[in-house]
Design a protein around this motif. Structure first.
Motif, PDB file in Angstrom:
ATOM      1  N   ALA C 152       0.731  -1.244   0.044  1.00  0.00           N
ATOM      2  CA  ALA C 152       0.187  -0.149  -0.037  1.00  0.00           C
ATOM      3  C   ALA C 152       0.797   1.119   0.012  1.00  0.00           C
ATOM      4  O   ALA C 152       0.497   2.157  -0.728  1.00  0.00           O
ATOM      5  CB  ALA C 152      -0.906   0.008   1.012  1.00  0.00           C
ATOM      6  N   ASP C 153       1.771   1.285   0.658  1.00  0.00           N
ATOM      7  CA  ASP C 153       2.665   2.398   1.009  1.00  0.00           C
ATOM      8  C   ASP C 153       3.345   2.688  -0.575  1.00  0.00           C
ATOM      9  O   ASP C 153       3.572   3.820  -1.060  1.00  0.00           O
ATOM     10  CB  ASP C 153       3.654   2.399   1.999  1.00  0.00           C
ATOM     11  N   LEU C 154       3.855   1.780  -1.184  1.00  0.00           N
ATOM     12  CA  LEU C 154       4.531   1.845  -2.556  1.00  0.00           C
ATOM     13  C   LEU C 154       3.428   2.188  -3.587  1.00  0.00           C
ATOM     14  O   LEU C 154       3.957   2.919  -4.293  1.00  0.00           O
ATOM     15  CB  LEU C 154       5.424   0.566  -2.785  1.00  0.00           C
ATOM     16  N   ALA C 155       2.554   1.831  -3.379  1.00  0.00           N
ATOM     17  CA  ALA C 155       1.560   1.985  -4.449  1.00  0.00           C
ATOM     18  C   ALA C 155       1.009   3.590  -4.206  1.00  0.00           C
ATOM     19  O   ALA C 155       0.911   4.323  -5.123  1.00  0.00           O
ATOM     20  CB  ALA C 155      -0.039   1.398  -4.083  1.00  0.00           C
ATOM     21  N   ASP C 156       0.898   4.113  -2.989  1.00  0.00           N
ATOM     22  CA  ASP C 156       0.711   5.773  -2.814  1.00  0.00           C
ATOM     23  C   ASP C 156       1.864   6.264  -3.346  1.00  0.00           C
ATOM     24  O   ASP C 156       1.755   7.363  -4.002  1.00  0.00           O
ATOM     25  CB  ASP C 156       0.641   5.850  -1.284  1.00  0.00           C
ATOM     26  N   ALA C 157       2.942   5.967  -3.348  1.00  0.00           N
ATOM     27  CA  ALA C 157       3.996   6.597  -3.853  1.00  0.00           C
ATOM     28  C   ALA C 157       4.071   6.648  -5.225  1.00  0.00           C
ATOM     29  O   ALA C 157       4.363   7.644  -5.810  1.00  0.00           O
ATOM     30  CB  ALA C 157       5.469   6.041  -3.164  1.00  0.00           C
ATOM     31  N   ALA C 158       3.796   5.503  -5.911  1.00  0.00           N
ATOM     32  CA  ALA C 158       3.559   5.255  -7.228  1.00  0.00           C
ATOM     33  C   ALA C 158       2.509   6.283  -7.902  1.00  0.00           C
ATOM     34  O   ALA C 158       2.905   6.885  -8.908  1.00  0.00           O
ATOM     35  CB  ALA C 158       3.545   3.939  -7.705  1.00  0.00           C
ATOM     36  N   LEU C 159       1.570   6.634  -7.280  1.00  0.00           N
ATOM     37  CA  LEU C 159       0.489   7.288  -7.766  1.00  0.00           C
ATOM     38  C   LEU C 159       1.009   8.737  -7.654  1.00  0.00           C
ATOM     39  O   LEU C 159       0.978   9.343  -8.507  1.00  0.00           O
ATOM     40  CB  LEU C 159      -0.669   6.996  -6.948  1.00  0.00           C
ATOM     41  N   ARG C 160       1.708   9.069  -6.700  1.00  0.00           N
ATOM     42  CA  ARG C 160       2.403  10.715  -6.357  1.00  0.00           C
ATOM     43  C   ARG C 160       3.441  10.562  -7.472  1.00  0.00           C
ATOM     44  O   ARG C 160       3.408  11.763  -8.346  1.00  0.00           O
ATOM     45  CB  ARG C 160       3.014  10.525  -5.149  1.00  0.00           C
TER      46      ARG C 160
ATOM     47  N   ASP D 153      11.363  12.004   0.067  1.00  0.00           N
ATOM     48  CA  ASP D 153      10.322  11.066   0.236  1.00  0.00           C
ATOM     49  C   ASP D 153      10.075   9.917  -1.121  1.00  0.00           C
ATOM     50  O   ASP D 153      10.171   8.642  -0.844  1.00  0.00           O
ATOM     51  CB  ASP D 153       8.874  11.415   0.834  1.00  0.00           C
ATOM     52  N   LEU D 154       9.980  10.642  -2.085  1.00  0.00           N
ATOM     53  CA  LEU D 154       9.745   9.707  -3.485  1.00  0.00           C
ATOM     54  C   LEU D 154      10.831   9.026  -3.762  1.00  0.00           C
ATOM     55  O   LEU D 154      10.794   7.739  -4.121  1.00  0.00           O
ATOM     56  CB  LEU D 154       9.294  10.594  -4.441  1.00  0.00           C
ATOM     57  N   ALA D 155      12.080   9.535  -3.387  1.00  0.00           N
ATOM     58  CA  ALA D 155      13.422   8.841  -3.455  1.00  0.00           C
ATOM     59  C   ALA D 155      13.785   7.676  -2.592  1.00  0.00           C
ATOM     60  O   ALA D 155      14.092   6.581  -3.167  1.00  0.00           O
ATOM     61  CB  ALA D 155      14.532   9.779  -3.466  1.00  0.00           C
ATOM     62  N   ASP D 156      13.094   7.890  -1.495  1.00  0.00           N
ATOM     63  CA  ASP D 156      13.069   6.536  -0.548  1.00  0.00           C
ATOM     64  C   ASP D 156      12.303   5.644  -1.387  1.00  0.00           C
ATOM     65  O   ASP D 156      12.744   4.624  -1.302  1.00  0.00           O
ATOM     66  CB  ASP D 156      12.658   7.102   0.736  1.00  0.00           C
ATOM     67  N   ALA D 157      10.961   6.051  -1.595  1.00  0.00           N
ATOM     68  CA  ALA D 157      10.174   4.919  -2.110  1.00  0.00           C
ATOM     69  C   ALA D 157      10.685   4.088  -3.337  1.00  0.00           C
ATOM     70  O   ALA D 157      10.672   3.081  -3.555  1.00  0.00           O
ATOM     71  CB  ALA D 157       8.676   5.430  -2.246  1.00  0.00           C
ATOM     72  N   ALA D 158      11.420   5.033  -4.086  1.00  0.00           N
ATOM     73  CA  ALA D 158      11.946   4.747  -5.272  1.00  0.00           C
ATOM     74  C   ALA D 158      13.243   3.582  -5.209  1.00  0.00           C
ATOM     75  O   ALA D 158      13.244   2.620  -5.794  1.00  0.00           O
ATOM     76  CB  ALA D 158      12.573   5.880  -6.137  1.00  0.00           C
ATOM     77  N   LEU D 159      14.044   3.722  -3.937  1.00  0.00           N
ATOM     78  CA  LEU D 159      15.003   2.983  -3.371  1.00  0.00           C
ATOM     79  C   LEU D 159      14.378   1.679  -3.034  1.00  0.00           C
ATOM     80  O   LEU D 159      14.795   0.562  -3.532  1.00  0.00           O
ATOM     81  CB  LEU D 159      15.935   3.563  -2.695  1.00  0.00           C
ATOM     82  N   ARG D 160      13.305   1.644  -2.236  1.00  0.00           N
ATOM     83  CA  ARG D 160      12.557   0.574  -1.907  1.00  0.00           C
ATOM     84  C   ARG D 160      11.881  -0.501  -3.095  1.00  0.00           C
ATOM     85  O   ARG D 160      12.230  -1.347  -3.040  1.00  0.00           O
ATOM     86  CB  ARG D 160      11.537   0.672  -0.971  1.00  0.00           C
ATOM     87  N   ARG D 167      14.920  -6.508  -7.571  1.00  0.00           N
ATOM     88  CA  ARG D 167      15.986  -6.955  -7.130  1.00  0.00           C
ATOM     89  C   ARG D 167      17.346  -6.356  -7.220  1.00  0.00           C
ATOM     90  O   ARG D 167      18.420  -6.806  -7.302  1.00  0.00           O
ATOM     91  CB  ARG D 167      16.059  -8.438  -7.816  1.00  0.00           C
ATOM     92  N   ALA D 168      17.281  -4.701  -7.001  1.00  0.00           N
ATOM     93  CA  ALA D 168      18.422  -4.017  -6.913  1.00  0.00           C
ATOM     94  C   ALA D 168      19.141  -3.994  -5.808  1.00  0.00           C
ATOM     95  O   ALA D 168      18.613  -4.154  -4.687  1.00  0.00           O
ATOM     96  CB  ALA D 168      18.196  -2.598  -7.368  1.00  0.00           C
ATOM     97  N   GLU D 169      20.484  -4.059  -5.667  1.00  0.00           N
ATOM     98  CA  GLU D 169      21.290  -3.916  -4.625  1.00  0.00           C
ATOM     99  C   GLU D 169      21.335  -2.215  -4.243  1.00  0.00           C
ATOM    100  O   GLU D 169      22.001  -1.692  -5.086  1.00  0.00           O
ATOM    101  CB  GLU D 169      22.633  -4.304  -4.501  1.00  0.00           C
ATOM    102  N   VAL D 170      20.933  -1.782  -3.120  1.00  0.00           N
ATOM    103  CA  VAL D 170      20.958  -0.381  -2.659  1.00  0.00           C
ATOM    104  C   VAL D 170      21.971  -0.612  -1.629  1.00  0.00           C
ATOM    105  O   VAL D 170      22.001  -0.883  -0.573  1.00  0.00           O
ATOM    106  CB  VAL D 170      19.674  -0.026  -2.155  1.00  0.00           C
ATOM    107  N   VAL D 171      23.323   0.132  -1.884  1.00  0.00           N
ATOM    108  CA  VAL D 171      24.483   0.043  -1.102  1.00  0.00           C
ATOM    109  C   VAL D 171      25.317   1.202  -0.880  1.00  0.00           C
ATOM    110  O   VAL D 171      25.393   2.085  -1.716  1.00  0.00           O
ATOM    111  CB  VAL D 171      25.300  -1.034  -1.457  1.00  0.00           C
ATOM    112  N   PRO D 172      26.169   1.631   0.136  1.00  0.00           N
ATOM    113  CA  PRO D 172      27.274   2.395  -0.075  1.00  0.00           C
ATOM    114  C   PRO D 172      27.905   2.584  -1.301  1.00  0.00           C
ATOM    115  O   PRO D 172      28.137   1.330  -1.819  1.00  0.00           O
ATOM    116  CB  PRO D 172      28.102   2.404   1.142  1.00  0.00           C
ATOM    117  N   ALA D 173      28.266   3.789  -1.943  1.00  0.00           N
ATOM    118  CA  ALA D 173      29.001   3.895  -2.954  1.00  0.00           C
ATOM    119  C   ALA D 173      30.309   2.975  -2.797  1.00  0.00           C
ATOM    120  O   ALA D 173      30.856   2.211  -3.869  1.00  0.00           O
ATOM    121  CB  ALA D 173      29.536   5.317  -3.349  1.00  0.00           C
ATOM    122  N   ALA D 174      30.991   2.896  -1.745  1.00  0.00           N
ATOM    123  CA  ALA D 174      32.199   2.241  -1.490  1.00  0.00           C
ATOM    124  C   ALA D 174      32.072   0.744  -1.598  1.00  0.00           C
ATOM    125  O   ALA D 174      33.098   0.089  -1.917  1.00  0.00           O
ATOM    126  CB  ALA D 174      32.590   2.550  -0.181  1.00  0.00           C
TER     127      ALA D 174
END
Lengths: 178, 178, 178, 178
Positions: C152-160, D153-160, D167-174
């Motif tokens: 649900a939270d990702l769906a909300d972000a997707a809509l935004r 907030d959208l960037a956080d959702a995008a990373l999730r 199936r992306a790895e979100v990691v420190p650049a190092a």
């Protein structure tokens, strides 16, 4: 309906196999191409677009490709038809001008539905590009005296294929922009 | 290196212009196609893939297209080579088997790098599909006696173009699966 | 400007991971979808288009996919919104409705420039398809109560994201066809 | 399995709406990007690839785009990470690095199957490019401190979304080049 004159693969070092035959044919087509480019440049209804192979040089754009051929052996085949600084310039990695390039997107954005295909090689990139334009429902014109070939008989067959199966107009360069 | 036998546009009602000439040629190529399909079906290293135009019928898949041609006038040109229920079947909207279809994705997923192109029309969809395969660095084989044409001279030129410019092997059907 | 109602991935067996959550959400969105499809079917200015994953079944079209889900456990989630025989039906192999499918070609041929995206999953295929439509300069409408989600939270972000970055209209299903 | 570090849209004049917020975020990510580019340049197993929007300038390549931003207001955001002369440089016309560009072809030719996506904007071009890589079965790594955003907030959702659905790895650049 807007028209684009597409100049295909004319920034070329002519160092590949079969280059000698192509050089002859390109030299013969050069005046036709030059006049076409001049007329198209003056015509507000026509976009001038260069699409050129990058020959595996993945860091190359207009500036780099032009520099290289202007220092090469066949400068005289490039200079008369070299792209102006504000000409649209698109690099391609493989034969068709449409394959993995932004050409189709650009043409649609500019409202272009009619392509005049000049350059080389008639029975290769010109044929393949005509096909990819036809599949996308764009009109195709091939100015017979502004395209260059390697195999004369295959070039003739290619022109007939374009006329019969891709509804292209094959006309003198002088008649290709209306 | 895995091979796919691609059967192009053989579910056809032959009701278009030039159909009479094509019917003759398709009839002559039918035994070659049938044997190829049989051999490919028995060979675990070969995928059998049908790619067929949907002729503007946007709700059509294998079932619908097959039904229609089996009720048509040229059932005898379809029945001997009709797709088995578990054959891969991909519809296309335009001439090349690669244009806006999932074919490339499927071939990569299956590890296929070599295509044997059977079906019709030699100087049209077969030529265009060979080009699009070559551009994608896939090997192309054309079984000379398992493809059908409309214009014999253009078909000959198309086969030479495929050999010379797309590095295709043009061989008897009996030699096309190794 | 013509509109298409796109019904995404609703022929589903719901046997994957996370299916339970999706089933709940799909059930809630089903009445909205059904009414949308009914209204679109009656409206001459709207094309009804189903685009559905083929789940790796490379011989499947409308008939095969529909048969399978109608025999499955979640028949009641399919029956109310099953494609009519003359509905446009396009299979896809991967997430976006545009990736290696003839959808873009078909939409251009029909003159469609506005897409109403119903179906599932909001934060996956709906989001990806909205993006691919936006990149192609098509207008996107998302009927909030006719799409189903897993997170649900990702769906909300997707809509935004669709509203802010893809200029989509996110509206009640009742307002999505004008 | 070969890796490519992709630097997305960092040749930017920052003269669009929302540019102020993006400048802040880009400045914070700059050291991470610079170190990544240095390490990738020294690593024979890693290709460094710049993919950059051409902002509607259809005659622009690396030389032209670089010249413009180096004369602009935000030179200090470009200079530390400017493309070397022999870096691969690909222009794009729309958001995703894959849309109508030769990137996929080039990556396949080089044997690259793993992409590290640095640059901007996390919730836009980075997200869209991650999706298009995932759809093509390429592995995606996002170095959290080498990407810049507009909406936190959208960037956080995008990373999730990238982690959970692509199936992306979100990691420190190092940790992103191994």
């Amino acid at each position: 309906m807007k028209t684009a004159l597409i100049v295909v693969d004319m920034l070329n070092e002519y160092d590949h196999e079969d280059a000698d035959v192509l050089v002859e044919s390109a030299r013969a087509a050069l005046p036709g191409m030059r006049r076409l480019i001049e007329r198209a440049t003056e015509d507000d209804g026509v976009e001038v677009v260069y699409v050129n192979d990058l020959y595996g040089e993945w860091n190359a754009g207009r500036t780099e490709l032009l520099e290289r051929v202007m220092q090469g052996r066949y400068r005289e085949l490039v200079e008369p038809i070299a792209p102006a600084e504000d000409a649209i310039f698109i690099v391609k990695a493989r034969h068709s001008i449409f394959y993995e390039t932004p050409l189709e997107y650009m043409l649609r954005q500019q409202g272009v539905e009619r392509l005049v295909l000049a350059g080389q090689v008639t029975e290769q990139c010109i044929l393949y590009s005509a096909l990819d334009a036809y599949i996308r429902h764009m009109d195709v014109v091939v100015p017979r005296d502004a395209v260059a070939h390697i195999h004369a008989d295959l070039a003739d067959a290619a022109l007939r294929m374009m006329e019969i199966n891709m509804r292209a107009e094959v006309v003198p360069a002088a008649d290709s922009l209306r």
